[in-house]
Design a protein around this motif. Structure first.
Motif, mmCIF file in Angstrom:
data_model
loop_
_atom_site.group_PDB
_atom_site.id
_atom_site.type_symbol
_atom_site.label_atom_id
_atom_site.label_comp_id
_atom_site.label_asym_id
_atom_site.label_seq_id
_atom_site.Cartn_x
_atom_site.Cartn_y
_atom_site.Cartn_z
ATOM 1 N N ALA A 186 0.980 -0.827 -0.104
ATOM 2 C CA ALA A 186 0.148 0.255 0.109
ATOM 3 C C ALA A 186 0.631 1.208 -0.124
ATOM 4 O O ALA A 186 2.168 1.458 0.823
ATOM 5 C CB ALA A 186 -0.940 -0.052 1.120
ATOM 6 N N THR A 187 0.782 2.207 -0.951
ATOM 7 C CA THR A 187 1.581 3.080 -1.044
ATOM 8 C C THR A 187 0.744 4.883 -1.139
ATOM 9 O O THR A 187 -0.736 4.571 -0.859
ATOM 10 C CB THR A 187 1.884 3.729 -2.397
ATOM 11 O OG1 THR A 187 2.753 2.234 -2.798
ATOM 12 C CG2 THR A 187 2.510 4.942 -2.800
ATOM 13 N N SER A 188 1.131 5.391 0.507
ATOM 14 C CA SER A 188 0.209 6.695 0.395
ATOM 15 C C SER A 188 0.734 7.369 -0.251
ATOM 16 O O SER A 188 1.732 7.833 -1.034
ATOM 17 C CB SER A 188 1.251 7.516 1.665
ATOM 18 O OG SER A 188 0.332 6.796 3.118
ATOM 19 N N LEU A 189 -0.825 8.243 -0.572
ATOM 20 C CA LEU A 189 -0.671 9.361 -1.970
ATOM 21 C C LEU A 189 -1.235 10.207 -1.346
ATOM 22 O O LEU A 189 -2.242 10.553 -0.168
ATOM 23 C CB LEU A 189 -0.980 8.995 -3.148
ATOM 24 C CG LEU A 189 -1.050 7.428 -4.301
ATOM 25 C CD1 LEU A 189 -1.716 7.437 -5.207
ATOM 26 C CD2 LEU A 189 0.332 7.971 -4.577
ATOM 27 N N ARG A 190 -0.897 11.201 -1.583
ATOM 28 C CA ARG A 190 -1.297 13.143 -1.789
ATOM 29 C C ARG A 190 -1.569 13.917 -3.132
ATOM 30 O O ARG A 190 -0.402 13.776 -3.697
ATOM 31 C CB ARG A 190 -0.197 13.789 -0.649
ATOM 32 C CG ARG A 190 -0.404 15.127 -0.197
ATOM 33 C CD ARG A 190 0.537 15.656 0.649
ATOM 34 N NE ARG A 190 -0.727 17.176 0.521
ATOM 35 C CZ ARG A 190 -1.489 17.932 1.683
ATOM 36 N NH1 ARG A 190 -2.567 16.972 2.761
ATOM 37 N NH2 ARG A 190 -1.283 19.165 1.592
ATOM 38 N N LEU A 191 -2.471 13.592 -3.622
ATOM 39 C CA LEU A 191 -2.288 14.513 -4.947
ATOM 40 C C LEU A 191 -3.344 15.382 -4.559
ATOM 41 O O LEU A 191 -4.361 16.026 -3.560
ATOM 42 C CB LEU A 191 -3.395 13.730 -5.743
ATOM 43 C CG LEU A 191 -2.737 12.016 -5.610
ATOM 44 C CD1 LEU A 191 -3.756 11.261 -6.112
ATOM 45 C CD2 LEU A 191 -1.659 12.106 -6.644
ATOM 46 N N LYS A 192 -3.067 16.904 -5.540
ATOM 47 C CA LYS A 192 -3.916 17.777 -6.140
ATOM 48 C C LYS A 192 -5.176 17.393 -6.648
ATOM 49 O O LYS A 192 -4.861 17.352 -7.877
ATOM 50 C CB LYS A 192 -3.098 18.985 -5.445
ATOM 51 C CG LYS A 192 -4.392 20.429 -6.126
ATOM 52 C CD LYS A 192 -2.917 21.130 -5.947
ATOM 53 C CE LYS A 192 -2.325 21.529 -5.026
ATOM 54 N NZ LYS A 192 -1.561 23.432 -4.817
ATOM 55 N N ARG A 228 -14.361 7.776 -0.584
ATOM 56 C CA ARG A 228 -16.173 8.585 -1.306
ATOM 57 C C ARG A 228 -16.013 9.853 0.091
ATOM 58 O O ARG A 228 -15.720 9.600 1.420
ATOM 59 C CB ARG A 228 -16.744 7.752 -0.657
ATOM 60 C CG ARG A 228 -17.692 8.714 -1.127
ATOM 61 C CD ARG A 228 -19.587 7.869 -1.371
ATOM 62 N NE ARG A 228 -20.332 8.193 -1.563
ATOM 63 C CZ ARG A 228 -20.845 9.498 -1.182
ATOM 64 N NH1 ARG A 228 -20.767 10.052 0.088
ATOM 65 N NH2 ARG A 228 -22.058 10.204 -1.935
ATOM 66 N N ARG A 229 -15.642 10.684 -0.244
ATOM 67 C CA ARG A 229 -15.183 12.222 0.654
ATOM 68 C C ARG A 229 -15.962 12.992 -0.367
ATOM 69 O O ARG A 229 -15.838 13.408 -1.323
ATOM 70 C CB ARG A 229 -13.638 11.824 0.702
ATOM 71 C CG ARG A 229 -13.616 10.964 1.440
ATOM 72 C CD ARG A 229 -12.081 11.944 1.947
ATOM 73 N NE ARG A 229 -11.438 10.554 2.676
ATOM 74 C CZ ARG A 229 -9.390 10.920 3.768
ATOM 75 N NH1 ARG A 229 -9.123 11.534 2.957
ATOM 76 N NH2 ARG A 229 -9.487 9.674 3.594
ATOM 77 N N HIS A 246 -7.635 18.986 -2.077
ATOM 78 C CA HIS A 246 -6.182 17.922 -1.950
ATOM 79 C C HIS A 246 -6.820 16.358 -1.719
ATOM 80 O O HIS A 246 -7.829 16.733 -0.846
ATOM 81 C CB HIS A 246 -5.387 17.557 -0.678
ATOM 82 C CG HIS A 246 -3.812 18.481 -1.259
ATOM 83 N ND1 HIS A 246 -3.751 20.127 0.105
ATOM 84 C CD2 HIS A 246 -3.306 18.513 -1.765
ATOM 85 C CE1 HIS A 246 -3.030 20.686 -0.970
ATOM 86 N NE2 HIS A 246 -2.507 19.976 -1.745
ATOM 87 N N VAL A 247 -6.252 15.290 -2.238
ATOM 88 C CA VAL A 247 -6.477 13.946 -2.192
ATOM 89 C C VAL A 247 -5.707 13.243 -1.369
ATOM 90 O O VAL A 247 -4.878 12.416 -1.786
ATOM 91 C CB VAL A 247 -7.440 13.399 -3.097
ATOM 92 C CG1 VAL A 247 -7.329 11.744 -3.016
ATOM 93 C CG2 VAL A 247 -8.356 13.748 -4.017
ATOM 94 N N GLU A 248 -6.019 12.606 -0.263
ATOM 95 C CA GLU A 248 -4.926 11.268 0.200
ATOM 96 C C GLU A 248 -5.314 10.232 0.678
ATOM 97 O O GLU A 248 -6.854 9.883 0.948
ATOM 98 C CB GLU A 248 -4.395 12.064 1.961
ATOM 99 C CG GLU A 248 -3.384 14.124 1.675
ATOM 100 C CD GLU A 248 -3.525 13.994 2.642
ATOM 101 O OE1 GLU A 248 -2.563 13.297 3.244
ATOM 102 O OE2 GLU A 248 -4.080 15.828 3.381
ATOM 103 N N GLU A 249 -4.386 9.301 -0.038
ATOM 104 C CA GLU A 249 -5.353 7.725 0.516
ATOM 105 C C GLU A 249 -3.997 6.873 0.160
ATOM 106 O O GLU A 249 -3.116 7.195 -0.774
ATOM 107 C CB GLU A 249 -6.295 7.484 -0.647
ATOM 108 C CG GLU A 249 -7.220 6.592 -0.539
ATOM 109 C CD GLU A 249 -7.629 6.558 0.999
ATOM 110 O OE1 GLU A 249 -7.394 5.923 2.481
ATOM 111 O OE2 GLU A 249 -8.187 7.419 1.258
ATOM 112 N N ARG A 250 -4.492 5.330 0.268
ATOM 113 C CA ARG A 250 -3.461 4.834 0.704
ATOM 114 C C ARG A 250 -4.371 3.954 -0.677
ATOM 115 O O ARG A 250 -5.635 3.252 -0.321
ATOM 116 C CB ARG A 250 -2.976 4.298 1.912
ATOM 117 C CG ARG A 250 -2.601 4.940 2.472
ATOM 118 C CD ARG A 250 -1.990 4.082 3.604
ATOM 119 N NE ARG A 250 -1.280 2.599 3.687
ATOM 120 C CZ ARG A 250 -0.136 2.488 4.324
ATOM 121 N NH1 ARG A 250 0.463 3.802 4.212
ATOM 122 N NH2 ARG A 250 1.048 1.490 3.554
#
Length: 279
Positions: A186-192, A228-229, A246-250
């Motif tokens: 699982a990789t943590s992502l922080r996207l805009k 789902r946010r 921002h969208v943050e998820e694994r």
């Protein structure tokens, strides 16, 4: 006024002398911040605010409602604990000066003459940047707002997703293929993310819009809905606007599908975009 928490002088146009705000408070630790360190001050006219300079370090929220002003005095930089600045409805305001580093939220909705932001945000994260209906913003000011990181969202007029967003699409669906994602872990992502809101022609001046933007992220490989946010705000939006967040998820997949949805029937999503990796 040793226990003053909020001072509302809105529309007190004949006021000639500001009340004295006591600065006689005991020294405390950071965990015991005195109430006055977040004093909320509401004023309609700002010319004589300098007489309160002794209390500048206690002002945490400042609301300015002077429709006559074209610019704000540089003294605002001296408000070392200011966290929230509301200049909503200052229709003749043309520019903002350098702002204090403590600032975390700006509400400039309906500042229809605002063009320039003579400030930098020093790569810090804001809670929110609300520039709804500021249609005269220069390109430099728009770029500053778009590139600043926010924990909630940034909102400003815009007719298309900025070209520096890595992935862009018309409508509310977007496929993304990421490099460097190890599918074994699982990789943590922080996207805009950026969505362009388009009114369907039923919006009138003065209409309040309670917007909820829902975003879903799905792993394309296995079809799993990762998140789902929603982003919620209330505004009097006109014409096209950009909402950036921002969208943050694994995730365990390098191929993702994003879906964006808006809950207001008078609005639709014209374009969407994802920035990855972030600069």
């Amino acid at each position: 006024m040793e226990s003053l928490d909020e001072l509302d002088l809105t529309d007190c146009w004949l006021l000639k002398k500001y009340p004295h705000i006591s600065t006689n408070i005991p020294e405390t630790t950071k965990e015991e911040i005195p109430v006055r360190s977040r004093l909320e001050l509401r004023i309609s006219h700002w010319e004589n605010l300098g007489v309160l300079s002794h209390a500048f370090k206690y002002i945490g929220k400042l609301h300015l409602r002077d429709k006559r002003i074209h610019e704000i005095s540089p003294w605002i930089k001296e408000l070392s604990r200011l966290q929230k600045l509301v200049i909503k409805g200052c229709t003749k305001l043309v520019s903002l000066p350098q702002l204090p580093d403590s600032l975390r939220y700006i509400d400039a909705e309906n500042c229809e003459s605002l063009e320039r932001l003579h400030c930098s945000f020093h790569n810090r994260e804001f809670d929110g940047l609300h520039f709804a209906n500021c249609f005269k913003l220069s390109q430099e000011a728009r770029d500053l707002i778009i590139k600043t990181s926010t924990s909630r969202f940034a909102l400003l007029p815009g007719a298309k997703v900025p070209p520096h967003f890595t992935y862009r699409a018309t409508g509310s669906f977007l496929s993304v293929k990421l490099n460097g994602v190890d599918t074994n872990f699982a990789t943590s992502l922080r996207l805009k993310a950026c969505v362009m809101l388009v009114d369907k022609g039923d919006i009138e001046v003065g209409d309040w819009t309670k917007v909820e933007i829902i975003h879903r992220m799905k792993e394309k490989q296995n079809g799993v809905n990762v998140t789902r946010r929603s982003i919620r705000y209330q505004s009097q939006l006109l014409k096209k606007h950009l909402c950036i967040f921002h969208v943050e998820e694994r995730v365990r997949s390098s191929e993702l599908v994003f879906e964006f949805e808006i809950n207001d029937e008078k609005w639709e999503i014209g374009e969407c975009g994802i920035l990855y990796p972030q600069p």
